[in-house]
Design a protein around this motif. Sequence first.
Motif, mmCIF file in Angstrom:
data_model
loop_
_atom_site.group_PDB
_atom_site.id
_atom_site.type_symbol
_atom_site.label_atom_id
_atom_site.label_comp_id
_atom_site.label_asym_id
_atom_site.label_seq_id
_atom_site.Cartn_x
_atom_site.Cartn_y
_atom_site.Cartn_z
ATOM 1 N N ASN A 124 0.820 -1.209 0.000
ATOM 2 C CA ASN A 124 0.000 0.000 0.000
ATOM 3 C C ASN A 124 0.854 1.259 0.000
ATOM 4 O O ASN A 124 0.503 2.244 -0.643
ATOM 5 N N LEU A 125 1.971 1.228 0.707
ATOM 6 C CA LEU A 125 2.864 2.388 0.715
ATOM 7 C C LEU A 125 3.471 2.624 -0.665
ATOM 8 O O LEU A 125 3.617 3.753 -1.114
ATOM 9 N N VAL A 126 3.824 1.546 -1.350
ATOM 10 C CA VAL A 126 4.412 1.672 -2.683
ATOM 11 C C VAL A 126 3.352 2.131 -3.692
ATOM 12 O O VAL A 126 3.629 2.960 -4.555
ATOM 13 N N ARG A 127 2.129 1.593 -3.572
ATOM 14 C CA ARG A 127 1.063 1.950 -4.509
ATOM 15 C C ARG A 127 0.636 3.398 -4.371
ATOM 16 O O ARG A 127 0.406 4.095 -5.349
ATOM 17 N N PHE A 128 0.468 3.841 -3.144
ATOM 18 C CA PHE A 128 -0.071 5.172 -2.882
ATOM 19 C C PHE A 128 1.017 6.044 -2.274
ATOM 20 O O PHE A 128 1.111 6.190 -1.061
ATOM 21 N N ARG A 129 1.814 6.646 -3.131
ATOM 22 C CA ARG A 129 2.967 7.419 -2.645
ATOM 23 C C ARG A 129 2.576 8.773 -2.091
ATOM 24 O O ARG A 129 3.256 9.294 -1.217
ATOM 25 N N GLN A 130 1.516 9.382 -2.597
ATOM 26 C CA GLN A 130 1.129 10.706 -2.118
ATOM 27 C C GLN A 130 0.821 10.713 -0.619
ATOM 28 O O GLN A 130 1.301 11.591 0.096
ATOM 29 N N PRO A 131 0.040 9.768 -0.099
ATOM 30 C CA PRO A 131 -0.169 9.764 1.353
ATOM 31 C C PRO A 131 1.131 9.533 2.136
ATOM 32 O O PRO A 131 1.303 10.090 3.215
ATOM 33 N N LEU A 132 2.036 8.735 1.570
ATOM 34 C CA LEU A 132 3.319 8.503 2.234
ATOM 35 C C LEU A 132 4.109 9.802 2.328
ATOM 36 O O LEU A 132 4.641 10.144 3.387
ATOM 37 N N VAL A 133 4.176 10.546 1.226
ATOM 38 C CA VAL A 133 4.894 11.820 1.213
ATOM 39 C C VAL A 133 4.211 12.803 2.160
ATOM 40 O O VAL A 133 4.874 13.537 2.896
#
Length: 169
Positions: A124-133
């Motif tokens: 999920n972190l790799v797929r959705f980078r915007q929330p991670l950033v």
Amino acid sequence: IHQPSSAVFGSFDQFLLLNRGKVMYQGAAGDLTVYLSEHRYAIPPHHNPADFVMNLAQTLSDAELEEAGLYLKDTRNLPLAERLRAVEVINVCTQRASKHSEVDERRVSMLTEINLLFIREVRNLVRFRQPLVARFGFSSFMSLLVGVIFFDVGTLSSDVPKVNLYRYA
């Protein structure tokens, strides 16, 4: 929408009900009660039509639904090859659904559960980078803010007298 509330169902103009890949009803949502009562399944008064029809679809077998005439006949004029292909797709989907409907009740270890959850979180972190950033940026901002607020709090300045707390004991 799977099993809408009566308020949501009341806002529908058209309604399409699929059961195991077959069309049970297609038409105006307001005509559903008439359609079901014509096929000997009257909806009780003050009952949510969506709940009632979902209950029918789940409790009656395919044979009973077919016998009651609740499955609509396909009246499209398709070439034979397309009809065979449609039947093949429905059969494949039904077989896949029946394979996946079996519940595997074997227990797994806690380490396996943690491992699977960790893998899912990394994906999920790799797929959705915007929330991670965004999380990283927010954490950095909050760290800097707390650091600025509490900067130099633990040091004593020379103009504050030192108090010996043990003298009064």
